[in-house]
Write a protein that holds these residues in place. Structure first.
Motif, PDB file in Angstrom:
ATOM      1  N   GLN A 287      -2.954   2.285 -41.980  1.00 47.04           N
ATOM      2  CA  GLN A 287      -1.725   2.573 -41.246  1.00 47.04           C
ATOM      3  C   GLN A 287      -1.339   4.042 -41.384  1.00 47.04           C
ATOM      4  O   GLN A 287      -1.013   4.716 -40.393  1.00 47.04           O
ATOM      5  CB  GLN A 287      -0.579   1.676 -41.748  1.00 47.04           C
ATOM      6  CG  GLN A 287      -0.729   0.210 -41.419  1.00 47.04           C
ATOM      7  CD  GLN A 287      -1.738  -0.503 -42.308  1.00 47.04           C
ATOM      8  OE1 GLN A 287      -2.092  -0.012 -43.377  1.00 47.04           O
ATOM      9  NE2 GLN A 287      -2.217  -1.658 -41.874  1.00 47.04           N
ATOM     10  N   LEU A 288      -1.372   4.551 -42.620  1.00 45.50           N
ATOM     11  CA  LEU A 288      -0.975   5.950 -42.807  1.00 45.50           C
ATOM     12  C   LEU A 288      -2.002   6.894 -42.198  1.00 45.50           C
ATOM     13  O   LEU A 288      -1.630   7.889 -41.554  1.00 45.50           O
ATOM     14  CB  LEU A 288      -0.805   6.240 -44.298  1.00 45.50           C
ATOM     15  CG  LEU A 288      -0.231   7.635 -44.596  1.00 45.50           C
ATOM     16  CD1 LEU A 288       0.832   7.563 -45.695  1.00 45.50           C
ATOM     17  CD2 LEU A 288      -1.320   8.615 -45.021  1.00 45.50           C
ATOM     18  N   LEU A 289      -3.280   6.610 -42.377  1.00 46.32           N
ATOM     19  CA  LEU A 289      -4.312   7.472 -41.789  1.00 46.32           C
ATOM     20  C   LEU A 289      -4.221   7.490 -40.273  1.00 46.32           C
ATOM     21  O   LEU A 289      -4.394   8.538 -39.638  1.00 46.32           O
ATOM     22  CB  LEU A 289      -5.692   7.006 -42.228  1.00 46.32           C
ATOM     23  CG  LEU A 289      -6.035   7.172 -43.716  1.00 46.32           C
ATOM     24  CD1 LEU A 289      -7.412   6.596 -44.007  1.00 46.32           C
ATOM     25  CD2 LEU A 289      -5.973   8.632 -44.135  1.00 46.32           C
ATOM     26  N   SER A 290      -3.932   6.327 -39.685  1.00 46.41           N
ATOM     27  CA  SER A 290      -3.797   6.257 -38.230  1.00 46.41           C
ATOM     28  C   SER A 290      -2.612   7.085 -37.747  1.00 46.41           C
ATOM     29  O   SER A 290      -2.685   7.727 -36.690  1.00 46.41           O
ATOM     30  CB  SER A 290      -3.615   4.791 -37.808  1.00 46.41           C
ATOM     31  OG  SER A 290      -3.376   4.695 -36.422  1.00 46.41           O
TER      32      SER A 290
ATOM     33  N   VAL B 185     -22.373  -0.097 -30.759  1.00 43.70           N
ATOM     34  CA  VAL B 185     -22.392   1.326 -31.084  1.00 43.70           C
ATOM     35  C   VAL B 185     -21.206   1.643 -32.000  1.00 43.70           C
ATOM     36  O   VAL B 185     -20.166   1.016 -31.919  1.00 43.70           O
ATOM     37  CB  VAL B 185     -22.307   2.206 -29.816  1.00 43.70           C
ATOM     38  CG1 VAL B 185     -23.550   2.065 -28.966  1.00 43.70           C
ATOM     39  CG2 VAL B 185     -21.069   1.878 -28.993  1.00 43.70           C
ATOM     40  N   VAL B 186     -21.403   2.631 -32.865  1.00 43.92           N
ATOM     41  CA  VAL B 186     -20.333   3.130 -33.728  1.00 43.92           C
ATOM     42  C   VAL B 186     -19.716   4.353 -33.070  1.00 43.92           C
ATOM     43  O   VAL B 186     -20.438   5.240 -32.596  1.00 43.92           O
ATOM     44  CB  VAL B 186     -20.880   3.506 -35.122  1.00 43.92           C
ATOM     45  CG1 VAL B 186     -19.775   4.071 -35.997  1.00 43.92           C
ATOM     46  CG2 VAL B 186     -21.492   2.298 -35.797  1.00 43.92           C
ATOM     47  N   VAL B 187     -18.385   4.403 -33.030  1.00 42.54           N
ATOM     48  CA  VAL B 187     -17.687   5.540 -32.437  1.00 42.54           C
ATOM     49  C   VAL B 187     -17.207   6.468 -33.551  1.00 42.54           C
ATOM     50  O   VAL B 187     -17.352   6.177 -34.739  1.00 42.54           O
ATOM     51  CB  VAL B 187     -16.521   5.063 -31.556  1.00 42.54           C
ATOM     52  CG1 VAL B 187     -17.026   4.207 -30.410  1.00 42.54           C
ATOM     53  CG2 VAL B 187     -15.488   4.285 -32.374  1.00 42.54           C
ATOM     54  N   SER B 188     -16.626   7.604 -33.156  1.00 40.72           N
ATOM     55  CA  SER B 188     -16.250   8.635 -34.120  1.00 40.72           C
ATOM     56  C   SER B 188     -15.302   8.126 -35.191  1.00 40.72           C
ATOM     57  O   SER B 188     -15.355   8.563 -36.338  1.00 40.72           O
ATOM     58  CB  SER B 188     -15.601   9.817 -33.392  1.00 40.72           C
ATOM     59  OG  SER B 188     -16.477  10.347 -32.438  1.00 40.72           O
ATOM     60  N   SER B 189     -14.414   7.212 -34.818  1.00 38.17           N
ATOM     61  CA  SER B 189     -13.417   6.717 -35.765  1.00 38.17           C
ATOM     62  C   SER B 189     -13.950   5.610 -36.658  1.00 38.17           C
ATOM     63  O   SER B 189     -13.214   5.079 -37.492  1.00 38.17           O
ATOM     64  CB  SER B 189     -12.173   6.232 -35.012  1.00 38.17           C
ATOM     65  OG  SER B 189     -12.525   5.401 -33.928  1.00 38.17           O
ATOM     66  N   GLY B 190     -15.211   5.223 -36.515  1.00 38.79           N
ATOM     67  CA  GLY B 190     -15.841   4.304 -37.443  1.00 38.79           C
ATOM     68  C   GLY B 190     -15.964   2.867 -36.991  1.00 38.79           C
ATOM     69  O   GLY B 190     -16.668   2.080 -37.621  1.00 38.79           O
TER      70      GLY B 190
ATOM     71  N   LYS C 206     -13.214   6.354 -46.376  1.00 35.32           N
ATOM     72  CA  LYS C 206     -12.135   5.851 -45.519  1.00 35.32           C
ATOM     73  C   LYS C 206     -11.718   6.909 -44.499  1.00 35.32           C
ATOM     74  O   LYS C 206     -11.505   6.612 -43.323  1.00 35.32           O
ATOM     75  CB  LYS C 206     -10.911   5.468 -46.359  1.00 35.32           C
ATOM     76  CG  LYS C 206     -11.049   4.226 -47.203  1.00 35.32           C
ATOM     77  CD  LYS C 206      -9.728   3.970 -47.919  1.00 35.32           C
ATOM     78  CE  LYS C 206      -9.818   2.790 -48.857  1.00 35.32           C
ATOM     79  NZ  LYS C 206      -8.547   2.587 -49.589  1.00 35.32           N
ATOM     80  N   ILE C 207     -11.564   8.135 -44.972  1.00 41.40           N
ATOM     81  CA  ILE C 207     -11.082   9.207 -44.100  1.00 41.40           C
ATOM     82  C   ILE C 207     -12.084   9.498 -42.984  1.00 41.40           C
ATOM     83  O   ILE C 207     -11.715   9.653 -41.812  1.00 41.40           O
ATOM     84  CB  ILE C 207     -10.792  10.472 -44.938  1.00 41.40           C
ATOM     85  CG1 ILE C 207      -9.566  10.232 -45.823  1.00 41.40           C
ATOM     86  CG2 ILE C 207     -10.573  11.688 -44.043  1.00 41.40           C
ATOM     87  CD1 ILE C 207      -9.320  11.326 -46.844  1.00 41.40           C
ATOM     88  N   VAL C 208     -13.359   9.568 -43.334  1.00 38.11           N
ATOM     89  CA  VAL C 208     -14.374   9.838 -42.303  1.00 38.11           C
ATOM     90  C   VAL C 208     -14.423   8.697 -41.296  1.00 38.11           C
ATOM     91  O   VAL C 208     -14.492   8.926 -40.082  1.00 38.11           O
ATOM     92  CB  VAL C 208     -15.751  10.055 -42.968  1.00 38.11           C
ATOM     93  CG1 VAL C 208     -16.855  10.086 -41.916  1.00 38.11           C
ATOM     94  CG2 VAL C 208     -15.756  11.356 -43.764  1.00 38.11           C
ATOM     95  N   ARG C 209     -14.374   7.470 -41.779  1.00 40.74           N
ATOM     96  CA  ARG C 209     -14.434   6.326 -40.880  1.00 40.74           C
ATOM     97  C   ARG C 209     -13.167   6.163 -40.050  1.00 40.74           C
ATOM     98  O   ARG C 209     -13.164   5.418 -39.072  1.00 40.74           O
ATOM     99  CB  ARG C 209     -14.700   5.052 -41.682  1.00 40.74           C
ATOM    100  CG  ARG C 209     -16.105   5.014 -42.290  1.00 40.74           C
ATOM    101  CD  ARG C 209     -16.378   3.731 -43.036  1.00 40.74           C
ATOM    102  NE  ARG C 209     -17.745   3.690 -43.556  1.00 40.74           N
ATOM    103  CZ  ARG C 209     -18.230   2.698 -44.279  1.00 40.74           C
ATOM    104  NH1 ARG C 209     -17.460   1.663 -44.589  1.00 40.74           N
ATOM    105  NH2 ARG C 209     -19.478   2.743 -44.706  1.00 40.74           N
ATOM    106  N   SER C 210     -12.105   6.844 -40.428  1.00 39.27           N
ATOM    107  CA  SER C 210     -10.857   6.774 -39.660  1.00 39.27           C
ATOM    108  C   SER C 210     -10.801   7.820 -38.554  1.00 39.27           C
ATOM    109  O   SER C 210      -9.783   7.958 -37.887  1.00 39.27           O
ATOM    110  CB  SER C 210      -9.650   6.941 -40.603  1.00 39.27           C
ATOM    111  OG  SER C 210      -9.589   5.876 -41.527  1.00 39.27           O
TER     112      SER C 210
END
Length: 539
Positions: A260-263, A50-55, A296-300
C-alpha cells in the motif's frame, strides 16, 4: 479479477482433453487452477504469461490491449501495474502447462483480442475516477500556510553534510582473492547520499518521534492517506515525514515497506514538484537499506521511475536515484531485473556527465554490482562502454570504482576481447607507471584488472610486452601490497613461462610469427584507436 472482485468477464479456459467423456464429468470434479495462474485482467488461465515492470504477471494479450488503450487497472492490493516493459515469464508458463497435464485440462490458448478489448473498456468505465482540479490560488494559499522544507544537501539524514564520500576503512574492505581472476568485493554497502552519522539535533528529534509515534500500522495509514492526497502540500508533508521516520527509526523500515505504501509512493518519485520528488526518492533510499525491502521495491515498479529521475531530475534527485539503484543492486535477485529494465545506459551517462561526485560515486558502484551478472556485462559491452571506462579510470576522480567495473568485465571472454581491442593493457600499465593513486586499493584494483585480462589469454602477453609491463609489474612485486604483489608475481611468471621452456636466446614472439601463423601485429588489434577522442563513446 483486476482487484474489483467481479468475475463476470472471466473467459472459459479449460476443457477435458477427452471429448467423449466431457459431458459425463461433473463440474465440481474439475480442479480449479491456482489464482496465480489466472490473468488479473482477463481472469483466464494464462497461455503466454509475461512479467511487467512493476513485477506482476499478466496474459500478453491483456498487456498489449491495456497499453494500446492507455489503461492501467487497479489491482487487489490497490496498486496499478506498470506496463512499460514486458518480459516472458517462462517459469510460470511451464508450471501452468504441468498443472494442465496433471489435471487433465487442455493447454490454454491466448484469448481473442477483440474480447479482451471489450473487457478492458468495461473495466475502464468502472475504474474511471472523477477529475480533481486544484486552483492556483488554493495551491499558493497552501504553500503560504505550510512553507516547504528545503534541504540544502542530498543526504537522507537531517544532520550536516559530511565532507567526505567514504572513509579509508571502507576502501580497505576490498578483498581481491589471489587464487582466481574473480572481481573484488564491494567498497561499501550504503549509498553515498546516506551517512550513518547523527547530529545532536537529529538525536533529539529521534527521541521526540519515538515518544509520540504510534504503531507502525497507524503511521502507515496516515502516510498512505497523505501520499495519495491530490493536494501537493499534503504529499510534501507525507514524503518529508516518511524520510524522517525511515532515517531516524530503522526498525520501521521493514514495517512501513508495504504494498500500500509503495503503491502510494511510486508516482511521487517522478513528481513535477521538486521538493516532493527529492524527498520521495530519499525516502526510497532509506527503505532500500534493509535487505528484506530490496526485492519488494524492484517488484513494485520503482526502477523505471528511478531511471526517469536519473535522466531528467534535479541534481539532488539524481543523487538519490543513483543511490537507490546502487542499494537495490546489492540484492542478487534484483541485478538481472535492473539491467533488463534499462538502468545501464543512464547509469553510464551519469558516471560520465554528472557534476555531482555523489551521483558518480553511486552510479559506479551500481554498475559494479550489476556487472556481477553476465547478462549485464554483455549489455554494457554492447553499449561500447569499455573505451569510456578506460578513459575515466585514467582521468576521472572515481578511478578505484571504475577499475572494479573493468575487473568484472574482464572476467568474461567478451569483456576481455573488448578491453584488449580498446588498448586496455597499455592504459592500465600507464596508470600503474604514473603511480598517482588516491589509495593503495586503487593500485590493487588496477593490478586486479590486468590480472583478469591475463587469465588464459596468450594475446595479453604480446600487448603487455609492447606496453613494457614487466618493469612496472616488477616494481609492484617489490613495493605493492601483499595482494598486489601476489598478482604481479603470477603475471610475471605467466609472461616468462614460454621462455622457460626454450633457450634464453630464442625470440618466442618471432617463433609465433613465423611458425605459428600468429603475427605480433595481430596482438595489436585496436592499439591505434584513440580512446581519448570525442568519438570514443556513445554516452
Amino acid at each position: 479479477m483486476g482487484g474489483n472482485g467481479k468475475h463476470r468477464w472471466k473467459i472459459s479456459f479449460y476443457h477435458r482433453s477427452n471429448s467423449n467423456s466431457k459431458m459425463e464429468i461433473n463440474k465440481h470434479q474439475l480442479q480449479q487452477p491456482p489464482k496465480e495462474f489466472l490473468c488479473p485482467i482477463s481472469g483466464s488461465l494464462m497461455a503466454d504469461p509475461v512479467v511487467v515492470s512493476s513485477g506482476q504477471t499478466f496474459e500478453r494479450v491483456s498487456v498489449q490491449v491495456c497499453r494500446e488503450l492507455g489503461f492501467s487497472p487497479k489491482l487487489e492490493d490497490g496498486s496499478r501495474p506498470d506496463f512499460s516493459t514486458v518480459i516472458a515469464n517462462l517459469a510460470i508458463k511451464t508450471t501452468i502447462l504441468h498443472w494442465c497435464d496433471s489435471a487433465g485440462v487442455e493447454h490454454p490458448l491466448p484469448p481473442d483480442s477483440g474480447t479482451v478489448v471489450k473487457l478492458v473498456r468495461a473495466l475502464m468505465a468502472e475504474n474511471q475516477e472523477p477529475e480533481i482540479r486544484v486552483s492556483e490560488r488554493e495551491l499558493l494559499k497552501g504553500v503560504a500556510d505550510h512553507p516547504p522544507v528545503i534541504f540544502s544537501h542530498a543526504e537522507t539524514e537531517l544532520g550536516p553534510r559530511a565532507n567526505h564520500f567514504y572513509s579509508s576503512s571502507s576502501e580497505e574492505s576490498v578483498v581481491i582473492p589471489s587464487t582466481s581472476p574473480a572481481t573484488p568485493l564491494p567498497l561499501t554497502t550504503r549509498p553515498s547520499c546516506y551517512s550513518s552519522s547523527s547530529s545532536s539535533s537529529e538525536i533529539v528529534e529521534n527521541e521526540t518521534l519515538t515518544a509520540n509515534s504510534g504503531p507502525a500500522s497507524e503511521e502507515e495509514d496516515k502516510l498512505v492517506t497523505k501520499l495519495k492526497s491530490p493536494e501537493v502540500v499534503e504529499q510534501e508533508d507525507a514524503v518529508i515525514s516518511l524520510r524522517k521516520l525511515t532515517r531516524t527509526k530503522e526498525e520501521l523500515r521493514v514495517l512501513l515497506c508495504t504494498p500500500q505504501l509503495l503503491s502510494a509512493l511510486r508516482p511521487l518519485i517522478t513528481s513535477k514538484y521538486s521538493a516532493v520528488q527529492i524527498n520521495a526518492v530519499a525516502s526510497l533510499v532509506n527503505l532500500s537499506l534493509d535487505t528484506p525491502n530490496k526485492v519488494k521495491i524492484v517488484r513494485s515498479g520503482f526502477v523505471p521511475r528511478l531511471i526517469d529521475v536519473l535522466k531528467g531530475g534535479s541534481s539532488e534527485s539524481q543523487e538519490h536515484a543513483a543511490g537507490a539503484l546502487f542499494s537495490l543492486a546489492l540484492d542478487d535477485e534484483n541485478k538481472m531485473a535492473i539491467g533488463v529494465l534499462g538502468a545501464l545506459p543512464p547509469l553510464m551517462h551519469a558516471l560520465l556527465r554528472s557534476e555531482s561526485e555523489r551521483t558518480r560515486h553511486d552510479s559506479a558502484l551500481a554498475l559494479y554490482h550489476l556487472t556481477l551478472v553476465q547478462s549485464n556485462r554483455v549489455k554494457l559491452i554492447k553499449l561500447n562502454a569499455v573505451p569510456t571506462l578506460l578513459v575515466l579510470a585514467k582521468t576521472g576522480s572515481s578511478a578505484s570504482r571504475i577499475l572494479l567495473i573493468l575487473c568484472n568485465l574482464a572476467v568474461c571472454p567478451e569483456g576481455r576481447s573488448a578491453m584488449l581491442d580498446a588498448n586496455a593493457v597499455e592504459c592500465l600499465v600507464g596508470i600503474l607507471r604514473a603511480n598517482e593513486f588516491d589509495s593503495e586499493s586503487t593500485r590493487e584494483n588496477c593490478v586486479a584488472a590486468l590480472f583478469a585480462l591475463s587469465h588464459g589469454n596468450m594475446r595479453f602477453r604480446g600487448l603487455a610486452r609492447e606496453a613494457k609491463a614487466v618493469e612496472v609489474l616488477r616494481e609492484v612485486e617489490e613495493r605493492g601490497s601483499e595482494r598486489a604483489r601476489e598478482k604481479a608475481r603470477r603475471m610475471l611468471q605467466m609472461m616468462r613461462g614460454r621462455e622457460d621452456d626454450e633457450d634464453e636466446d630464442d625470440d618466442w614472439e618471432g617463433r609465433l610469427e613465423s611458425g605459428g601463423g600468429l603475427s605480433v601485429n595481430r596482438y595489436r588489434v585496436g592499439l591505434g584507436r584513440n580512446i581519448h577522442g570525442p568519438n570514443s563513446t556513445t554516452f
